[in-house]
Design a protein around this motif. Structure first.
Motif, PDB file in Angstrom:
ATOM      1  N   THR A 116       0.856  -1.180   0.000  1.00 12.68           N
ATOM      2  CA  THR A 116       0.000   0.000   0.000  1.00 12.68           C
ATOM      3  C   THR A 116       0.895   1.234   0.000  1.00 12.68           C
ATOM      4  N   PRO A 117       0.784   2.073  -1.028  1.00 11.94           N
ATOM      5  CA  PRO A 117       1.624   3.272  -1.050  1.00 11.94           C
ATOM      6  C   PRO A 117       1.111   4.319  -0.055  1.00 11.94           C
ATOM      7  N   ALA A 118       1.989   5.226   0.315  1.00  9.11           N
ATOM      8  CA  ALA A 118       1.556   6.414   1.050  1.00  9.11           C
ATOM      9  C   ALA A 118       0.885   7.307   0.011  1.00  9.11           C
ATOM     10  N   THR A 119      -0.352   7.717   0.274  1.00 11.22           N
ATOM     11  CA  THR A 119      -1.113   8.455  -0.732  1.00 11.22           C
ATOM     12  C   THR A 119      -1.520   9.836  -0.244  1.00 11.22           C
ATOM     13  N   GLY A 120      -1.758  10.690  -1.204  1.00 14.41           N
ATOM     14  CA  GLY A 120      -2.265  12.033  -0.949  1.00 14.41           C
ATOM     15  C   GLY A 120      -3.011  12.508  -2.174  1.00 14.41           C
ATOM     16  N   GLN A 121      -3.810  13.537  -2.010  1.00 15.32           N
ATOM     17  CA  GLN A 121      -4.589  14.039  -3.141  1.00 15.32           C
ATOM     18  C   GLN A 121      -4.719  15.551  -3.050  1.00 15.32           C
ATOM     19  N   VAL A 122      -4.531  16.207  -4.187  1.00 13.77           N
ATOM     20  CA  VAL A 122      -4.698  17.651  -4.297  1.00 13.77           C
ATOM     21  C   VAL A 122      -5.402  17.925  -5.621  1.00 13.77           C
ATOM     22  N   GLY A 124      -7.821  16.600  -7.232  1.00 14.77           N
ATOM     23  CA  GLY A 124      -8.072  15.457  -8.092  1.00 14.77           C
ATOM     24  C   GLY A 124      -6.829  14.723  -8.567  1.00 14.77           C
ATOM     25  N   VAL A 125      -5.653  15.197  -8.183  1.00 17.99           N
ATOM     26  CA  VAL A 125      -4.407  14.515  -8.528  1.00 17.99           C
ATOM     27  C   VAL A 125      -4.020  13.636  -7.344  1.00 17.99           C
ATOM     28  N   GLN A 126      -3.951  12.328  -7.594  1.00 20.81           N
ATOM     29  CA  GLN A 126      -3.542  11.403  -6.551  1.00 20.81           C
ATOM     30  C   GLN A 126      -2.056  11.118  -6.665  1.00 20.81           C
ATOM     31  N   VAL A 127      -1.398  11.089  -5.520  1.00 16.97           N
ATOM     32  CA  VAL A 127       0.026  10.788  -5.440  1.00 16.97           C
ATOM     33  C   VAL A 127       0.169   9.518  -4.618  1.00 16.97           C
ATOM     34  N   GLY A 128       0.918   8.560  -5.142  1.00 18.11           N
ATOM     35  CA  GLY A 128       1.207   7.334  -4.404  1.00 18.11           C
ATOM     36  C   GLY A 128       2.709   7.125  -4.373  1.00 18.11           C
ATOM     37  N   VAL A 129       3.251   6.865  -3.192  1.00 21.32           N
ATOM     38  CA  VAL A 129       4.699   6.730  -3.051  1.00 21.32           C
ATOM     39  C   VAL A 129       5.046   5.406  -2.379  1.00 21.32           C
ATOM     40  N   LEU A 130       5.917   4.667  -3.039  1.00 19.95           N
ATOM     41  CA  LEU A 130       6.526   3.473  -2.457  1.00 19.95           C
ATOM     42  C   LEU A 130       8.012   3.742  -2.378  1.00 19.95           C
ATOM     43  N   ARG A 136       7.967   4.861   6.504  1.00 19.33           N
ATOM     44  CA  ARG A 136       8.277   6.199   7.020  1.00 19.33           C
ATOM     45  C   ARG A 136       8.796   7.101   5.904  1.00 19.33           C
ATOM     46  N   ARG A 137       9.703   6.571   5.116  1.00 18.48           N
ATOM     47  CA  ARG A 137      10.245   7.343   3.990  1.00 18.48           C
ATOM     48  C   ARG A 137       9.156   7.610   2.952  1.00 18.48           C
ATOM     49  N   SER A 138       8.287   6.634   2.703  1.00 22.15           N
ATOM     50  CA  SER A 138       7.168   6.835   1.771  1.00 22.15           C
ATOM     51  C   SER A 138       6.298   8.005   2.210  1.00 22.15           C
ATOM     52  N   ARG A 139       5.982   8.062   3.500  1.00 20.39           N
ATOM     53  CA  ARG A 139       5.149   9.164   4.020  1.00 20.39           C
ATOM     54  C   ARG A 139       5.860  10.504   3.878  1.00 20.39           C
ATOM     55  N   GLN A 140       7.172  10.533   4.154  1.00 14.99           N
ATOM     56  CA  GLN A 140       7.926  11.786   4.047  1.00 14.99           C
ATOM     57  C   GLN A 140       7.929  12.303   2.614  1.00 14.99           C
ATOM     58  N   LEU A 144       6.079  15.715   1.043  1.00 16.17           N
ATOM     59  CA  LEU A 144       6.790  16.723   0.244  1.00 16.17           C
ATOM     60  C   LEU A 144       6.074  16.977  -1.088  1.00 16.17           C
ATOM     61  N   LEU A 145       5.647  15.899  -1.754  1.00 12.86           N
ATOM     62  CA  LEU A 145       4.962  16.041  -3.039  1.00 12.86           C
ATOM     63  C   LEU A 145       3.612  16.743  -2.892  1.00 12.86           C
ATOM     64  N   VAL A 146       2.861  16.376  -1.877  1.00 13.07           N
ATOM     65  CA  VAL A 146       1.557  17.011  -1.656  1.00 13.07           C
ATOM     66  C   VAL A 146       1.742  18.489  -1.321  1.00 13.07           C
ATOM     67  N   ASP A 147       2.737  18.794  -0.502  1.00  7.97           N
ATOM     68  CA  ASP A 147       3.028  20.191  -0.182  1.00  7.97           C
ATOM     69  C   ASP A 147       3.374  20.975  -1.452  1.00  7.97           C
ATOM     70  N   ARG A 148       4.189  20.383  -2.314  1.00  6.66           N
ATOM     71  CA  ARG A 148       4.571  21.039  -3.569  1.00  6.66           C
ATOM     72  C   ARG A 148       3.353  21.268  -4.461  1.00  6.66           C
ATOM     73  N   LEU A 149       2.442  20.301  -4.528  1.00  7.49           N
ATOM     74  CA  LEU A 149       1.216  20.467  -5.322  1.00  7.49           C
ATOM     75  C   LEU A 149       0.346  21.596  -4.765  1.00  7.49           C
ATOM     76  N   HIS A 150       0.248  21.683  -3.443  1.00  6.27           N
ATOM     77  CA  HIS A 150      -0.499  22.790  -2.831  1.00  6.27           C
ATOM     78  C   HIS A 150       0.130  24.138  -3.190  1.00  6.27           C
ATOM     79  N   ARG A 151       1.455  24.201  -3.131  1.00  3.38           N
ATOM     80  CA  ARG A 151       2.147  25.452  -3.473  1.00  3.38           C
ATOM     81  C   ARG A 151       1.926  25.825  -4.934  1.00  3.38           C
ATOM     82  N   LEU A 152       2.016  24.860  -5.829  1.00  4.73           N
ATOM     83  CA  LEU A 152       1.786  25.127  -7.254  1.00  4.73           C
ATOM     84  C   LEU A 152       0.359  25.615  -7.498  1.00  4.73           C
ATOM     85  N   ARG A 153      -0.583  25.054  -6.793  1.00  7.38           N
ATOM     86  CA  ARG A 153      -1.984  25.473  -6.917  1.00  7.38           C
ATOM     87  C   ARG A 153      -2.138  26.932  -6.494  1.00  7.38           C
TER      88      ARG A 153
END
Length: 157
Positions: A116-122, A124-130, A136-140, A144-153
């Motif tokens: 199960t990847p660590a997931t986030g959504q901004v 309608g864009v879903q991010v999954g990290v393995l 722990r690293r997946s969540r980190q 970072l990716l979700v934060d970057r998507l929020h900033r770009l928005r």
């Protein structure tokens, strides 16, 4: 299991049976996303958290109040094994493999056929990290990716 890299895929679980073994905090964290995906969830556990009991009470999931038994994975498309019983976890993995059903093991990722990847959504864009089996690293990285998507928005607004 193999040392090959996992293949990321978006599973379409709407209306499909998903079996969750265990009723603790891991299951509680995974259930909301499975419900959002429209999965037909059967949970097998002698005890559950209050939040999971509420999902069963409101008939969002079907709760079988007992330990895992061979045959519980019949007709399942996807299985999440999240118990503290190594013997049951191993038996469920064997059953899932025999049924050709993808199986996530919360206790032993190295013995799972899916992670199960660590997931986030901004927006309608879903991010999954393995991250190589390191949750722990997946969540980190996900954060970072979700934060970057929020900033770009915000910049695009």
């Amino acid at each position: 299991m193999s040392t090959a890299e996992p293949y990321l895929s978006g599973l379409q679980l709407a209306g499909r049976r998903v079996v969750v073994l265990g009723g603790g905090s891991v299951a509680q964290r995974r259930l909301p996303r499975l419900l959002e995906a429209g999965a037909d969830i059967r949970l097998v556990s002698p005890a559950v958290t209050p939040a999971i009991a509420e999902l069963a009470r409101t008939r969002q999931i079907v709760w079988h109040r007992r330990r895992y038994a061979i045959g519980d994975l019949a007709e399942a498309w996807y299985v999440l094994v999240a118990t503290d019983d190594e013997t049951s976890n191993r038996a469920a993995s064997v059953e899932a493999e025999a049924n050709r059903t993808f199986c996530v093991r919360a206790d032993r990722a190295d013995q799972a056929t899916a992670w199960t990847p660590a997931t986030g959504q901004v927006d309608g864009v879903q991010v999954g990290v393995l991250a190589g089996g390191d949750p722990r690293r997946s969540r980190q990285v996900r954060d970072l990716l979700v934060d970057r998507l929020h900033r770009l928005r915000r910049l695009a607004a």
